[in-house]
Each structure stands twice: as C-alpha cells, then as structure tokens.
Design a protein around this motif. Structure first.
Motif, PDB file in Angstrom:
ATOM      1  N   ASP A  56      39.463 -38.843 -43.308  1.00  0.00           N
ATOM      2  CA  ASP A  56      38.464 -37.821 -43.628  1.00  0.00           C
ATOM      3  C   ASP A  56      37.117 -38.308 -43.120  1.00  0.00           C
ATOM      4  OD1 ASP A  56      37.205 -35.606 -44.543  1.00  0.00           O
ATOM      5  OD2 ASP A  56      37.228 -36.156 -46.651  1.00  0.00           O
ATOM      6  N   GLY A  57      36.580 -37.598 -42.174  1.00  0.00           N
ATOM      7  CA  GLY A  57      35.292 -37.995 -41.625  1.00  0.00           C
ATOM      8  C   GLY A  57      35.444 -38.714 -40.295  1.00  0.00           C
ATOM      9  N   GLU A  58      34.358 -38.727 -39.572  1.00  0.00           N
ATOM     10  CA  GLU A  58      34.311 -39.358 -38.253  1.00  0.00           C
ATOM     11  C   GLU A  58      33.638 -40.718 -38.369  1.00  0.00           C
ATOM     12  OE1 GLU A  58      32.021 -38.697 -33.957  1.00  0.00           O
ATOM     13  OE2 GLU A  58      31.905 -37.173 -35.539  1.00  0.00           O
ATOM     14  N   GLU A  59      34.381 -41.770 -38.049  1.00  0.00           N
ATOM     15  CA  GLU A  59      33.836 -43.123 -38.080  1.00  0.00           C
ATOM     16  C   GLU A  59      32.949 -43.334 -36.853  1.00  0.00           C
ATOM     17  OE1 GLU A  59      34.500 -45.488 -40.662  1.00  0.00           O
ATOM     18  OE2 GLU A  59      35.131 -43.578 -41.519  1.00  0.00           O
ATOM     19  N   VAL A  60      31.716 -43.775 -37.075  1.00  0.00           N
ATOM     20  CA  VAL A  60      30.774 -43.950 -35.973  1.00  0.00           C
ATOM     21  C   VAL A  60      30.058 -45.289 -36.142  1.00  0.00           C
ATOM     22  CG1 VAL A  60      30.418 -41.457 -35.849  1.00  0.00           C
ATOM     23  CG2 VAL A  60      28.817 -42.868 -37.151  1.00  0.00           C
ATOM     24  N   SER A  61      29.342 -45.665 -35.112  1.00  0.00           N
ATOM     25  CA  SER A  61      28.454 -46.823 -35.184  1.00  0.00           C
ATOM     26  C   SER A  61      27.191 -46.500 -34.409  1.00  0.00           C
ATOM     27  CB  SER A  61      29.122 -48.075 -34.623  1.00  0.00           C
ATOM     28  OG  SER A  61      29.392 -47.925 -33.242  1.00  0.00           O
ATOM     29  N   PHE A  62      26.121 -47.137 -34.787  1.00  0.00           N
ATOM     30  CA  PHE A  62      24.845 -46.953 -34.093  1.00  0.00           C
ATOM     31  C   PHE A  62      24.079 -48.259 -34.154  1.00  0.00           C
ATOM     32  CE2 PHE A  62      24.303 -45.744 -38.496  1.00  0.00           C
ATOM     33  CZ  PHE A  62      23.103 -46.313 -38.875  1.00  0.00           C
ATOM     34  N   THR A  63      23.099 -48.398 -33.295  1.00  0.00           N
ATOM     35  CA  THR A  63      22.363 -49.657 -33.176  1.00  0.00           C
ATOM     36  C   THR A  63      20.914 -49.463 -33.583  1.00  0.00           C
ATOM     37  OG1 THR A  63      23.815 -50.306 -31.346  1.00  0.00           O
ATOM     38  CG2 THR A  63      21.775 -51.547 -31.622  1.00  0.00           C
ATOM     39  N   THR A  64      20.416 -50.387 -34.389  1.00  0.00           N
ATOM     40  CA  THR A  64      19.017 -50.347 -34.815  1.00  0.00           C
ATOM     41  C   THR A  64      18.129 -50.861 -33.694  1.00  0.00           C
ATOM     42  OG1 THR A  64      19.110 -52.582 -35.738  1.00  0.00           O
ATOM     43  CG2 THR A  64      19.718 -50.748 -37.191  1.00  0.00           C
ATOM     44  N   LYS A  65      16.836 -50.672 -33.830  1.00  0.00           N
ATOM     45  CA  LYS A  65      15.908 -51.112 -32.798  1.00  0.00           C
ATOM     46  C   LYS A  65      15.931 -52.623 -32.604  1.00  0.00           C
ATOM     47  CE  LYS A  65      12.444 -47.550 -32.105  1.00  0.00           C
ATOM     48  NZ  LYS A  65      11.000 -47.238 -32.076  1.00  0.00           N
ATOM     49  N   ASP A  66      16.278 -53.354 -33.674  1.00  0.00           N
ATOM     50  CA  ASP A  66      16.327 -54.808 -33.532  1.00  0.00           C
ATOM     51  C   ASP A  66      17.724 -55.304 -33.169  1.00  0.00           C
ATOM     52  OD1 ASP A  66      17.216 -54.039 -36.022  1.00  0.00           O
ATOM     53  OD2 ASP A  66      16.419 -55.776 -37.069  1.00  0.00           O
ATOM     54  N   GLY A  67      18.617 -54.387 -32.758  1.00  0.00           N
ATOM     55  CA  GLY A  67      19.865 -54.786 -32.138  1.00  0.00           C
ATOM     56  C   GLY A  67      21.074 -54.947 -33.026  1.00  0.00           C
ATOM     57  N   LEU A  68      21.012 -54.564 -34.297  1.00  0.00           N
ATOM     58  CA  LEU A  68      22.178 -54.669 -35.171  1.00  0.00           C
ATOM     59  C   LEU A  68      23.022 -53.402 -35.081  1.00  0.00           C
ATOM     60  CD1 LEU A  68      20.937 -56.330 -38.482  1.00  0.00           C
ATOM     61  CD2 LEU A  68      22.343 -57.335 -36.704  1.00  0.00           C
ATOM     62  N   LYS A  69      24.332 -53.572 -35.091  1.00  0.00           N
ATOM     63  CA  LYS A  69      25.241 -52.429 -35.069  1.00  0.00           C
ATOM     64  C   LYS A  69      25.645 -52.100 -36.504  1.00  0.00           C
ATOM     65  CE  LYS A  69      28.158 -51.923 -31.749  1.00  0.00           C
ATOM     66  NZ  LYS A  69      29.323 -52.049 -30.820  1.00  0.00           N
ATOM     67  N   LEU A  70      25.359 -50.867 -36.917  1.00  0.00           N
ATOM     68  CA  LEU A  70      25.661 -50.421 -38.272  1.00  0.00           C
ATOM     69  C   LEU A  70      26.802 -49.418 -38.261  1.00  0.00           C
ATOM     70  CD1 LEU A  70      22.067 -49.927 -39.767  1.00  0.00           C
ATOM     71  CD2 LEU A  70      23.402 -52.034 -39.482  1.00  0.00           C
ATOM     72  N   ALA A  71      27.591 -49.424 -39.337  1.00  0.00           N
ATOM     73  CA  ALA A  71      28.750 -48.538 -39.452  1.00  0.00           C
ATOM     74  C   ALA A  71      28.396 -47.320 -40.300  1.00  0.00           C
ATOM     75  CB  ALA A  71      29.919 -49.288 -40.084  1.00  0.00           C
ATOM     76  N   GLY A  72      28.915 -46.167 -39.908  1.00  0.00           N
ATOM     77  CA  GLY A  72      28.660 -44.942 -40.650  1.00  0.00           C
ATOM     78  C   GLY A  72      29.845 -44.000 -40.585  1.00  0.00           C
ATOM     79  N   THR A  73      29.796 -42.963 -41.395  1.00  0.00           N
ATOM     80  CA  THR A  73      30.825 -41.925 -41.409  1.00  0.00           C
ATOM     81  C   THR A  73      30.151 -40.560 -41.486  1.00  0.00           C
ATOM     82  OG1 THR A  73      32.357 -43.396 -42.577  1.00  0.00           O
ATOM     83  CG2 THR A  73      32.870 -41.047 -42.582  1.00  0.00           C
ATOM     84  N   TYR A  74      30.550 -39.670 -40.581  1.00  0.00           N
ATOM     85  CA  TYR A  74      30.021 -38.300 -40.583  1.00  0.00           C
ATOM     86  C   TYR A  74      31.096 -37.383 -41.138  1.00  0.00           C
ATOM     87  CZ  TYR A  74      27.195 -34.323 -39.168  1.00  0.00           C
ATOM     88  OH  TYR A  74      26.417 -33.196 -39.181  1.00  0.00           O
ATOM     89  N   LEU A  75      30.735 -36.656 -42.214  1.00  0.00           N
ATOM     90  CA  LEU A  75      31.679 -35.758 -42.881  1.00  0.00           C
ATOM     91  C   LEU A  75      31.127 -34.343 -42.835  1.00  0.00           C
ATOM     92  CD1 LEU A  75      31.334 -38.506 -45.122  1.00  0.00           C
ATOM     93  CD2 LEU A  75      33.675 -37.687 -45.302  1.00  0.00           C
ATOM     94  N   ASP A 112      26.865 -30.914 -44.419  1.00  0.00           N
ATOM     95  CA  ASP A 112      27.404 -32.084 -43.744  1.00  0.00           C
ATOM     96  C   ASP A 112      26.765 -33.313 -44.386  1.00  0.00           C
ATOM     97  OD1 ASP A 112      28.658 -30.323 -42.058  1.00  0.00           O
ATOM     98  OD2 ASP A 112      27.677 -31.025 -40.225  1.00  0.00           O
ATOM     99  N   ILE A 113      27.514 -34.402 -44.434  1.00  0.00           N
ATOM    100  CA  ILE A 113      26.992 -35.627 -45.036  1.00  0.00           C
ATOM    101  C   ILE A 113      27.196 -36.782 -44.064  1.00  0.00           C
ATOM    102  CG2 ILE A 113      27.256 -37.315 -46.903  1.00  0.00           C
ATOM    103  CD1 ILE A 113      28.058 -34.996 -48.712  1.00  0.00           C
ATOM    104  N   PHE A 114      26.123 -37.518 -43.846  1.00  0.00           N
ATOM    105  CA  PHE A 114      26.227 -38.757 -43.081  1.00  0.00           C
ATOM    106  C   PHE A 114      25.907 -39.909 -44.015  1.00  0.00           C
ATOM    107  CE2 PHE A 114      24.510 -42.075 -40.189  1.00  0.00           C
ATOM    108  CZ  PHE A 114      25.694 -42.314 -39.495  1.00  0.00           C
ATOM    109  N   THR A 115      26.852 -40.836 -44.136  1.00  0.00           N
ATOM    110  CA  THR A 115      26.678 -41.991 -45.004  1.00  0.00           C
ATOM    111  C   THR A 115      26.921 -43.248 -44.184  1.00  0.00           C
ATOM    112  OG1 THR A 115      27.416 -43.032 -47.083  1.00  0.00           O
ATOM    113  CG2 THR A 115      29.093 -41.836 -45.800  1.00  0.00           C
TER     114      THR A 115
END
Length: 345
Positions: A56-75, A112-115
C-alpha cells in the motif's frame, strides 16, 4: 557642564554597567553548563511504533541539500477526487508509519498523504555527525524542505501546495517550515512546543534547586533566566552541531496559513501553559484544542472520535478543494493525477 560634573554623572553608570557585566559573566560560567546538559539529555518516553503497511503506497526516496537520502511513502486518496496533499512529520524516535492512526482515515476523505522518515530514523540515512534529540533543529527543517522539494517534482504534483501534519518535534518542524514556504496551505500540530519557551519554563521550575536562595532567584528579573537559556542553547548548538530555530518567531509569521494546535491537558513534558504561550504568538486564523486528561502525544487515544472530527473539520474548511458532488463523481479507476490549472482532478 564641566568635565568633573560629567565624570560624577558617568562614574555611577559605568560602575553599574561593570557590575552587571561581571554578574552576567558569573551567571554564564556557573549555569550555562547546567542548562546545556538539560538540552542534551534524552527524554524518557516511548514513541509510537506502528507496523508498515504491505503493498500500500509508493515507496520513494529523495535527497536533502546536504546529501542524505531519506525514505518516504506516497499514499493516494481512496476517493474519486483529491482534496489536497498532506505531509506527515513523525515524532522523535518514531518513523513514517506512525502516520496510520493519525491520518490514514483522511485518505477516505480525499487526501493524498506523504510520510517520510527524518534523518537518523527509520529507513532514512543517518548523519554520523548529528545526534538527534527532542528539539527541532535545522536538520529536521532541512529534511522537511527536501520532502516538499521532492513532491514538487512528481508528475502528480499538486499546484495548490501542501498541508503539514506534525507530532511533537515534527509539529515544531512543520511550523518552522510553513512560516518560510508559501506553498503550505495549512498546519496541524499535536504536542508541538517551542525550544526557547520550553527551556525557560524548565529553568524557572528548577531555579530554586540550582540557585539555592529562594529570596535571590525570586527577585531576579525574567531576562536573566532568558539569558541563561540563550547561553545554554549556544553551547548545545556547538556540541550537537546544529542550530535551534526560533519556533515562536516562526509561529508569529505563520499567518495567513491556518493552524490547528492540539495539546494534552495533562502533558507532563510540555505543560498546557507552554502551549498556550506559543499559540498566543500566532495571528488568526488559528484554533487551539486542549484535550482534558491527555498526556504528551496521547490526545488521539483519549478522545479518538473527537480527535478525528476536529482534524477532518479543520481540513474541510482550509483544504484547497471541496469534494465533488456525488452525482458528478468519477469512478476511482478512472481517476488520474494529472492536475488542471484549476487544481481539480
């Protein structure tokens, strides 16, 4: 006026200023380490833990300006039309899946919820130079700004912007970020607190223990305690390699974005009086709900039905869109996320 007369007037002033300077240096040397230790101590509380949803939901990742990769889910919403996008900001030591008891039902209303997991939490990368605590820092606000930047790149991005929903430290992060981002259309917080105001309340509570003489500390002006808190924050910022943003100042700049503030009436960590003082810094539109008998981050558990009603009613008034009439609703299977210029699905 003669030089001697001028000196007679200046000498008492200079002596007073010198005495004040010596006093402030003494206070800083004696009490700053104490306040700094308070800033850097971990609180003793159990964060909310919720099992992840499967498929349930789309698993995604994105990168912060200081280069860390964070995990998220779009529902996505479970309705034929999307009323808006909500970004959930979890509490300290929790993770993105704690959104479920707070906000999953809002998908049935059209949101829609992004967490996502903040850095050093959940499946997101950790910054080895940073030791996160319960306080909002520039690292958490950078993470949330990174989440909003990612959402703006999605093919199904919402031109109306975002609503922010934050718990405890996540609530403070939402407030600081919303004050700087015109794309935010509303904020909901539960258990949010200021850094400066909270530490001042604790300093006043413990002053008699550390100062010793009640006659002395009760006669001290409030600005002395604020000064001690300031020096403690400066020391902790150096030790923790972070910056504590001014939540009160952010709240004062929040309008015209509407804010729903929820807080526990029996919160032993952040007393309701601290919440009220923070709320008073904001201008309209704003709403405050102190939940009788609720401890920190436990408002939803104490009054679940009223909680859901308050949140959904607030969103119903401030969200960028209203539900389509039932007779014009499109079957869910035919819905696309390609937004028109009007923002209606």
């Amino acid at each position: 006026m003669s030089t001697s007369s001028l000196l007679i007037l200046l000498v008492p002033t200079l002596v007073a200023l010198g005495t004040l300077a010596v006093f402030l240096i003494h206070v800083a040397i004696r009490y700053t380490p104490i306040v700094g230790r308070v800033f850097e101590e971990k609180p003793l509380f159990l964060p909310l833990r919720v099992s992840p949803l499967q498929n349930d939901g789309e698993e995604v990742s994105f990168t912060t300006k200081d280069g860390l990769k964070l995990a998220g889910t779009y529902l996505t919403a479970r309705t034929a039309s999307r009323l808006g996008v909500l970004v959930f900001c979890h509490e300290y030591l929790s993770d993105r899946w704690s959104y479920r008891p707070y906000a999953d039902y809002l998908r049935d209303l059209g949101f829609d919820i992004f967490t996502f997991d903040f850095r050093n939490h959940g499946k997101s990368e950790s910054d080895p130079q940073y030791k996160p605590l319960q306080w909002v820092t520039d690292h958490e606000t950078a993470d949330l700004r990174g989440a909003l930047a990612y959402l703006r790149t999605r093919p199904d991005r919402d031109p109306a912007g975002f609503g922010l929903y934050g718990i405890s430290r996540g609530g403070g992060t939402a407030l600081v970020t919303a004050a700087r981002d015109p794309g935010v259309w509303g904020v909901i917080t539960d258990g949010a607190f200021p850094t400066r105001g909270t530490m001042l309340a604790y300093i006043l509570r413990w002053a008699e223990i550390y100062v010793g003489s009640p006659i002395l500390w009760k006669r001290m002006p409030l600005w002395v305690f604020s000064y001690v808190g300031f020096m403690g924050r400066m020391q902790s910022q150096r030790n923790l390699r972070c910056h504590f943003p001014d939540v009160e100042r952010a709240v004062a700049r929040l309008a015209p974005r509407p804010w729903l503030m929820i807080h526990g009436g029996k919160d032993a960590y952040i007393g309701p009086e601290i919440a009220r003082l923070l709320f008073a810094e904001a201008r309209e539109p704003k709403e405050l709900w102190i939940v009788p008998g609720a401890k920190h981050n436990r408002c939803r558990e104490v009054q679940p039905e009223s909680y859901a009603e308050r949140v959904s009613s607030f969103l119903g008034r401030v969200a960028p869109r209203r539900p389509l009439p039932k007779e014009t609703a499109v079957p869910v299977g035919q819905v696309t996320k390609e937004m028109t210029s009007s923002g209606v699905l």
